[in-house]
Design an enzyme around this catalytic site. Structure first.
Site, PDB file in Angstrom:
ATOM      1  N   THR A  99     -39.605  25.142  15.711  1.00  0.00           N
ATOM      2  CA  THR A  99     -40.187  26.331  16.339  1.00  0.00           C
ATOM      3  C   THR A  99     -40.024  26.299  17.849  1.00  0.00           C
ATOM      4  O   THR A  99     -39.908  27.333  18.493  1.00  0.00           O
ATOM      5  CB  THR A  99     -41.683  26.409  15.960  1.00  0.00           C
ATOM      6  OG1 THR A  99     -41.754  26.569  14.553  1.00  0.00           O
ATOM      7  CG2 THR A  99     -42.393  27.569  16.617  1.00  0.00           C
ATOM      8  N   THR A 114     -42.355  20.992  13.692  1.00  0.00           N
ATOM      9  CA  THR A 114     -43.599  20.264  13.401  1.00  0.00           C
ATOM     10  C   THR A 114     -43.819  20.041  11.896  1.00  0.00           C
ATOM     11  O   THR A 114     -44.601  19.179  11.513  1.00  0.00           O
ATOM     12  CB  THR A 114     -44.831  21.013  13.963  1.00  0.00           C
ATOM     13  OG1 THR A 114     -44.937  22.273  13.304  1.00  0.00           O
ATOM     14  CG2 THR A 114     -44.731  21.204  15.459  1.00  0.00           C
ATOM     15  N   ASP A 115     -43.130  20.815  11.053  1.00  0.00           N
ATOM     16  CA  ASP A 115     -43.429  20.729   9.620  1.00  0.00           C
ATOM     17  C   ASP A 115     -43.176  19.336   9.034  1.00  0.00           C
ATOM     18  O   ASP A 115     -43.928  18.887   8.170  1.00  0.00           O
ATOM     19  CB  ASP A 115     -42.622  21.775   8.839  1.00  0.00           C
ATOM     20  CG  ASP A 115     -43.223  23.171   8.974  1.00  0.00           C
ATOM     21  OD1 ASP A 115     -44.272  23.300   9.637  1.00  0.00           O
ATOM     22  OD2 ASP A 115     -42.645  24.125   8.422  1.00  0.00           O
ATOM     23  N   SER A 141     -37.305  22.410  10.301  1.00  0.00           N
ATOM     24  CA  SER A 141     -37.472  21.028   9.817  1.00  0.00           C
ATOM     25  C   SER A 141     -37.921  20.956   8.363  1.00  0.00           C
ATOM     26  O   SER A 141     -37.943  19.875   7.788  1.00  0.00           O
ATOM     27  CB  SER A 141     -38.418  20.243  10.724  1.00  0.00           C
ATOM     28  OG  SER A 141     -39.761  20.514  10.438  1.00  0.00           O
TER      29      SER A 141
HETATM   30  C1  SIN Z   1     -40.147  23.629  11.729  1.00  0.00           C
HETATM   31  O1  SIN Z   1     -40.793  22.661  11.358  1.00  0.00           O
HETATM   32  O2  SIN Z   1     -38.933  23.552  12.034  1.00  0.00           O
HETATM   33  C2  SIN Z   1     -40.799  24.956  11.828  1.00  0.00           C
HETATM   34  C3  SIN Z   1     -42.236  24.870  12.127  1.00  0.00           C
HETATM   35  C4  SIN Z   1     -42.543  24.261  13.460  1.00  0.00           C
HETATM   36  O3  SIN Z   1     -41.720  23.739  14.185  1.00  0.00           O
HETATM   37  O4  SIN Z   1     -43.749  24.352  13.807  1.00  0.00           O
END
Ligand code: SIN
Length: 352
Positions: free
Chosen positions: A22, A104-105, A71
């Site tokens: 993100t 973050t995922d 991710s």
């Molecule tokens: C991801 O994990 O690529 C999308 C969600 C995020 O980064 O918060």
């Protein structure tokens, strides 16, 4: 600050690796619906350019785009590539430290993986590897990525007396050990380290620092990165009305390891018990974790009955990475079992 791809001209430097997420995402209509976006759209070099003016002039940066993904699609091949790149860069005397921008995922998996395969190396060299990301896309009015990136650069380059080398994560003004990450909220700015012992960046919390030192002192050697395909390990959640069929299918298909995300302290439904005896007969490695999302699963008599080990403080995704690394290491070094290697990565002092 300067970013270019010729490290020879500007050593020592901080390597900034982009993986997407993100933090590199763009929303079609950022003002109205910032949560409707596509992750992994901007290059890491663009993210650095956006904060260029706030980066201290004496910091030399080199960026490297290893991937640009959401991710949720993180693969074991990418983890292998990242692990090898980070280890090589740590060993490069020109590299002062490494920042990684990540979705973050699944930053939880990557954080644990990097801690297991190069945490000791980073500590020995006194260098920091720092993961960061964002909860809002880069063009959202309240985008948190720029500040997180600046904070990560601040942390990676802060004087060694502040903190030893190691693998860390920085989100929402706080820092934690990357091995403690686990995303606990769908949208909160501090989601990835909500349940992790952490410290404010500007004011290092002394109890956090002692925990960090104790964990570093207790953690064993770095684990090897799988050279070929990673061992196949799946996570199965125990729940009301659980059936044996999913477990049996995995056993029939040749799964090598199972993480049981059990209820409460890691309890598993009685419908699974007979199949778990089959897992033992087939030599499938089994680890008991908890689906609750927090707390510890202690080893107890249930482990003997089910021929499994418990995950301690590890969430299911982290236990899965630990088991994959342990199975891989035990294939290469037959003098130890996967349980020995698993214990080497997971059994650490508990400070909360
Ligand atoms: C991801 O994990 O690529 C999308 C969600 C995020 O980064 O918060």
């Amino acid at each position: 600050m300067s970013t270019n791809r010729n490290p020879l001209e500007q050593s020592p430097y901080i390597l900034v690796i982009g993986l997407g997420g993100t933090i590199a995402g763009l929303a079609a209509n950022p003002g109205l619906s910032p949560s409707n976006y596509k992750a992994g759209e901007l290059e890491v070099e663009t993210l650095l350019k956006k904060v260029e003016e706030a980066i201290p002039g004496d910091l030399k940066l080199v960026s490297q785009q290893l991937a640009n993904i959401d991710s949720r699609d993180l693969s074991e091949e990418l983890l292998t590539l990242l692990g090898n790149t980070v280890k090589e860069s740590l060993n490069n005397p020109d590299v002062q430290g490494i920042v990684i921008t990540h979705g973050t995922d699944t930053v939880e998996e990557t954080g644990f993986f990097l801690s297991a395969i190069c945490g000791k190396l980073a500590e020995k060299l006194g260098k920091r590897v720092v993961l960061t990301g964002a909860m809002l896309p880069a063009n959202a009015p309240q985008a948190d990525g720029p500040l997180n990136l600046l904070d990560a650069l601040k942390w990676v380059s802060s004087p060694p007396e502040n903190c030893p080398g190691g693998v860390f994560a920085v989100f929402a003004g706080r820092v934690c050990l990357a091995r403690d990450l686990s995303k606990r909220h769908t949208s909160a700015f501090n989601a990835p380290l909500m349940d992790a012992p952490c410290s404010p960046l500007g004011l290092i919390n002394p109890s956090w620092l002692s925990r960090l030192k104790a964990v570093e002192a207790a953690s064993g050697e770095d684990m090897p990165i799988p050279k070929q395909q990673w061992p196949w390990v799946e996570i199965l959640t125990s729940h009301a009305g659980a059936r044996a069929q999913a477990l049996e299918s995995l056993l029939d298909l040749g799964v090598e390891g199972l993480i049981l995300a059990g209820t409460g302290f890691g309890g598993v439904h009685k419908a699974w018990l007979a199949s778990l005896q089959q897992a033992e007969v087939k030599g499938v490695a089994v680890v008991r974790a908890s689906r609750t999302g927090a707390g510890v699963v202690q080893g107890d008599a249930m482990d003997d009955g089910l021929h499994c080990v418990s995950s301690g403080t590890l969430s299911s995704p982290r236990a899965r990475i630990a088991l994959q690394l342990a199975l891989n290491a035990a294939k290469a070094d037959k003098s130890l079992t996967w349980q020995d290697f698993f214990a080497r990565i997971t059994v650490l002092p508990e400070f909360r």
